[in-house]
Design an enzyme around this catalytic site. Sequence first.
Site, mmCIF file in Angstrom:
data_model
loop_
_atom_site.group_PDB
_atom_site.id
_atom_site.type_symbol
_atom_site.label_atom_id
_atom_site.label_comp_id
_atom_site.label_asym_id
_atom_site.label_seq_id
_atom_site.Cartn_x
_atom_site.Cartn_y
_atom_site.Cartn_z
ATOM 1 N N SER A 67 0.860 -1.239 -0.036
ATOM 2 C CA SER A 67 0.052 -0.090 -0.216
ATOM 3 C C SER A 67 0.664 1.194 -0.032
ATOM 4 O O SER A 67 0.384 2.319 -0.818
ATOM 5 C CB SER A 67 -0.834 -0.006 1.181
ATOM 6 O OG SER A 67 -1.849 -1.000 1.164
ATOM 7 N N ASP B 70 -6.729 -8.100 4.878
ATOM 8 C CA ASP B 70 -5.858 -9.030 4.063
ATOM 9 C C ASP B 70 -5.383 -10.395 4.514
ATOM 10 O O ASP B 70 -4.867 -11.196 3.959
ATOM 11 C CB ASP B 70 -4.853 -8.150 3.443
ATOM 12 C CG ASP B 70 -5.526 -6.974 2.562
ATOM 13 O OD1 ASP B 70 -6.428 -7.374 1.802
ATOM 14 O OD2 ASP B 70 -4.723 -6.032 2.131
HETATM 15 C C1 S3P Z 1 -5.249 -1.254 0.169
HETATM 16 C C2 S3P Z 1 -6.708 -1.419 0.791
HETATM 17 C C3 S3P Z 1 -7.618 -2.580 1.009
HETATM 18 C C4 S3P Z 1 -6.667 -3.854 0.777
HETATM 19 C C5 S3P Z 1 -5.852 -3.851 -0.229
HETATM 20 C C6 S3P Z 1 -4.906 -2.614 -0.508
HETATM 21 C C7 S3P Z 1 -4.848 -0.136 -0.035
HETATM 22 O O1 S3P Z 1 -8.594 -2.700 0.284
HETATM 23 O O2 S3P Z 1 -7.467 -4.943 0.873
HETATM 24 O O3 S3P Z 1 -5.060 -4.980 -0.294
HETATM 25 O O4 S3P Z 1 -3.683 -0.268 -0.566
HETATM 26 O O5 S3P Z 1 -5.602 0.942 0.068
HETATM 27 P P1 S3P Z 1 -9.989 -1.809 0.419
HETATM 28 O O6 S3P Z 1 -9.537 -0.551 0.666
HETATM 29 O O7 S3P Z 1 -10.790 -1.897 -0.633
HETATM 30 O O8 S3P Z 1 -10.432 -2.585 1.585
#
Ligand code: S3P
Length: 430
Positions: free
Chosen positions: A22, A315
């Site tokens: 992220s 996750d």
């Molecule tokens: C992420 C947010 C999450 C996560 C994804 C990465 C991000 O998704 O599941 O692997 O980098 O903002 P959501 O925001 O849809 O929950």
Amino acid sequence: MKELVTNVKNLRGEIDIPGDKSISHRAVMFSSIATGTTTVENFLEGEDCLSTIHCFRKLGVEIDQKGTEVTVHGKGLKGLVEPTEVLDVGNSGTTARLMMGLLAGQPFHSVVVGDESIAKRPMKRVTDPLRKMGANIHGRADANYTPISISGSDISNIEFHSPVASAQVKSALLLAALQGEGEMVIHEPAKSRDHTERMLQAFGCEIEETGNTVRLKGNQTLTGGIHITVPGDISSAAFFIVAALIVPNSKITLKKVGLNKTRTGIIDVVEQMGATVFYENKNVEGPEPYADLIVETSELHGIVIGGEIMPRLIDEIPIIALLATRAKGTTVIKDAEELKVKETNRIRTVVSELTKLGANITETDDGMVIVGNNTPLHGAEVNSYGDHRIGMMLAVAALIVEEGEVLLQNSEAISVSYPNFFDHLSNLIS
Ligand code: S3P
């Protein structure tokens, strides 16, 4: 098809956990729209983050990448150029959704496409509020599915009550709002990861966070020329945390793991189940805290997981499900509907693949129920279905399979977030 290592006697040693996915995405995105040259250290060289680099190059940003070192020659929010090709996000939902927010306010036309899995993931959660802000967006099923085309327009900031706790939604709207008139206010039902907020501050923007609400004024400039160190990804570390807890006689150290509170639900869960995680070398570099984690084999008991903690470990549910098969009693995972719209329907794929290995696990409407009691796992042919986290969970499950071989189909999906996963795993096996 890959034959996985089974029946491992112990795990010992230490690994450098690769950079947070992220944060790596955001480091490239925000330095591209900032002024000046920003350097990024410990960037995640996984396919998802490389897709972000490719997309920003197509928007005219010069980016030098040598392994985990990245230099971004920022163009400022007004310096991106109209891409002459479609922007291909590959398998990356984060790239797709965040870019839609950014592109909504840019004075040109662009098209976002991705792979087969991306084409099934809902985009309306982003495109609907963006349209309320004035965005001009089209796509299949009323802009729910890629390909999505965006003709940039004037953006007006709004107050938005998000029905889902999603950092992707929040971040997409903040990227649009940076270019909008007035103040943007986003309320979430539970707090999602806040890497965007922290990074915007590092680039000199003003953003206010109170509880589950964020406020950002439009027309802000991002001042780059900074250095970003990306901590290790706790979502990648999670596979090794669980591996060390469930393989007998294990003790491992995971170096420089990011410990942002919006991401550490996995640590709370393993501690509630009876394990202890030890910390060394706690530190903060830039906006994100990190530490080395030491984990050893532990006795565990089942718990109920649901409610406000879900966004903090969303996750990690696949690997927590495996952990629960080793716990005494029953573990209930609820309020996890969001898993249905990840790279695969992760409720379904976790239940089907762990069942093939002999686990006692049942799907529910909003999660799963796992009866642990050390139900022995056995060999089988399993499938990641192209989902990196399902692939890694199955590779960890194989470690405790005592009889039979475990064959994994579509193991290559793991390189989306952890290209050297199998090398790191074999380093811990003596
Ligand atoms: C992420 C947010 C999450 C996560 C994804 C990465 C991000 O998704 O599941 O692997 O980098 O903002 P959501 O925001 O849809 O929950």
